[in-house]
Design an enzyme around this catalytic site. Structure first.
Site, PDB file in Angstrom:
ATOM      1  N   PRO A   2       0.807  -1.215   0.000  1.00 51.41           N
ATOM      2  CA  PRO A   2       0.000   0.000   0.000  1.00 51.41           C
ATOM      3  C   PRO A   2       0.844   1.271   0.000  1.00 51.41           C
ATOM      4  O   PRO A   2       1.919   1.315   0.580  1.00 51.41           O
ATOM      5  CB  PRO A   2      -0.801  -0.125   1.300  1.00 51.41           C
ATOM      6  CG  PRO A   2      -0.821  -1.573   1.607  1.00 51.41           C
ATOM      7  CD  PRO A   2       0.493  -2.092   1.124  1.00 51.41           C
ATOM      8  N   GLU A   3       0.325   2.286  -0.669  1.00 55.93           N
ATOM      9  CA  GLU A   3       0.971   3.594  -0.657  1.00 55.93           C
ATOM     10  C   GLU A   3       0.571   4.326   0.625  1.00 55.93           C
ATOM     11  O   GLU A   3      -0.378   3.947   1.322  1.00 55.93           O
ATOM     12  CB  GLU A   3       0.522   4.405  -1.875  1.00 55.93           C
ATOM     13  CG  GLU A   3       0.639   3.681  -3.202  1.00 55.93           C
ATOM     14  CD  GLU A   3       2.047   3.646  -3.751  1.00 55.93           C
ATOM     15  OE1 GLU A   3       2.801   4.594  -3.531  1.00 55.93           O
ATOM     16  OE2 GLU A   3       2.389   2.653  -4.417  1.00 55.93           O
ATOM     17  N   LYS A  51       3.992   4.194   6.172  1.00 56.77           N
ATOM     18  CA  LYS A  51       3.150   3.036   5.874  1.00 56.77           C
ATOM     19  C   LYS A  51       2.840   2.218   7.124  1.00 56.77           C
ATOM     20  O   LYS A  51       2.326   1.109   7.029  1.00 56.77           O
ATOM     21  CB  LYS A  51       3.841   2.149   4.831  1.00 56.77           C
ATOM     22  CG  LYS A  51       4.069   2.850   3.499  1.00 56.77           C
ATOM     23  CD  LYS A  51       4.684   1.893   2.517  1.00 56.77           C
ATOM     24  CE  LYS A  51       4.954   2.584   1.195  1.00 56.77           C
ATOM     25  NZ  LYS A  51       5.497   1.659   0.196  1.00 56.77           N
ATOM     26  N   ARG A 250       9.498  -5.311  -7.198  1.00 60.03           N
ATOM     27  CA  ARG A 250       8.659  -4.187  -7.596  1.00 60.03           C
ATOM     28  C   ARG A 250       9.061  -3.744  -9.002  1.00 60.03           C
ATOM     29  O   ARG A 250      10.125  -3.169  -9.197  1.00 60.03           O
ATOM     30  CB  ARG A 250       8.822  -3.021  -6.622  1.00 60.03           C
ATOM     31  CG  ARG A 250       8.534  -3.399  -5.176  1.00 60.03           C
ATOM     32  CD  ARG A 250       8.736  -2.225  -4.269  1.00 60.03           C
ATOM     33  NE  ARG A 250       8.818  -2.627  -2.878  1.00 60.03           N
ATOM     34  CZ  ARG A 250       9.083  -1.807  -1.880  1.00 60.03           C
ATOM     35  NH1 ARG A 250       9.296  -0.526  -2.125  1.00 60.03           N
ATOM     36  NH2 ARG A 250       9.151  -2.245  -0.642  1.00 60.03           N
TER      37      ARG A 250
END
Length: 282
Positions: A2-3, A51, A250
């Site tokens: 999640p951002e 985060k 990523r």
């Protein structure tokens, strides 16, 4: 993963559901805290830090959780059936008379003294959506390693906290550089940092990580997740590759026409309209 804006919204939902309420259920279903019972403690607040989520309880305790790739918190109304995931994936349960917050697949569940929170989050850089946001300090941290690729540097939470892979790729596009461009070669690192704050702040109360200004599904980002599709600005095929050995899980996305700088060679991908002869190694 999640951002920061997603975590900000998760904290807001948890705070609205729990803050000021006394826990009627307080279970942590992880080995390290299997015997902990938080029942009877009042929830003071739930705050995001990059985060990370910090649920502060009376008595000087903090529940520190992190969602990482697929963890999530779901809030259920009293009597509502829990449907977030199989029961064996539950890692935390915080229930009150007003509802119950259930944490599924949480990879980090840590109970610590509130005074020791820095042990869990003290390594983080300035929080893009937090009260400690300091753009000058964020720029200083980024430039401390001028040879580091900008995409990798943006993902490092020690530089500035809250950027995930979506925004790392989109910010590189908006800056007109590839993710492998050394930080020291950026023309305006301060503008990059300002844009990072701008896009996360604009999305903190809405889902979608919108960077194009277009809320339609499939049109919300410039390059992220658009490998093999034409760039919305110039028509060149968007390419993808690993960020590098540190962030191999990523993928990076970039337009070889709109973004200057180094990039790995990409074979077997035909350019889209306006992209004849262009490849990822330009």
């Amino acid at each position: 993963m999640p951002e920061g804006d997603s975590v900000y919204r998760a904290a807001a939902r948890l705070h609205a559901a729990l803050a000021g309420q006394v826990l009627t259920t307080g279970e942590l279903r992880v080995p390290a805290h299997a015997t902990a019972d938080l029942t009877g403690r009042r929830v003071l607040e739930v705050v995001p830090r990059g985060k990370h989520l910090l649920t502060r309880l009376e008595g000087g305790l903090t529940l520190h959780t992190h969602l990482r790739m697929d963890g999530r918190w779901v809030v259920f109304r009293p009597g509502e059936r829990w449907t977030g995931a199989p029961l064996h994936q539950i890692r935390a349960v915080l229930g009150t008379e007003q509802g119950t917050a259930v944490g599924y697949r949480l990879p980090v569940v840590e109970l610590l003294r509130t005074g020791d929170e820095q042990r869990a989050v003290g390594h983080l850089g300035p929080d893009l959506l937090g009260p400690d946001w300091d753009p000058a300090e964020a720029v200083r941290r980024l430039l401390a390693h001028p040879g580091r690729p900008v995409g990798e540097a943006l993902l490092d939470q020690r530089n500035l906290a809250g950027i995930g892979n979506v925004y790392a790729n989109e910010l590189c596009y908006l800056a007109g550089v590839t993710p492998w461009t050394p930080v020291g070669e950026l023309n305006s690192p301060d503008r990059l940092v300002a844009r990072a704050h701008q896009v996360l702040d604009a999305n903190r109360l809405r889902s979608g990580h919108i960077t194009t200004g277009d809320t339609r599904r499939g049109h919300q980002q410039w390059v992220y997740g658009r490998a093999g599709r034409p760039c919305a600005r110039c028509g060149t095929t968007v390419l993808t590759a690993d960020h590098g050995p540190v962030t191999r899980e990523r993928p990076a996305y970039w337009c070889p026409s709109c973004q200057r700088g180094p990039a790995p060679a990409v074979r077997g991908v035909r350019p889209g309209p306006g992209g004849a002869g262009r490849r990822g190694g330009r």
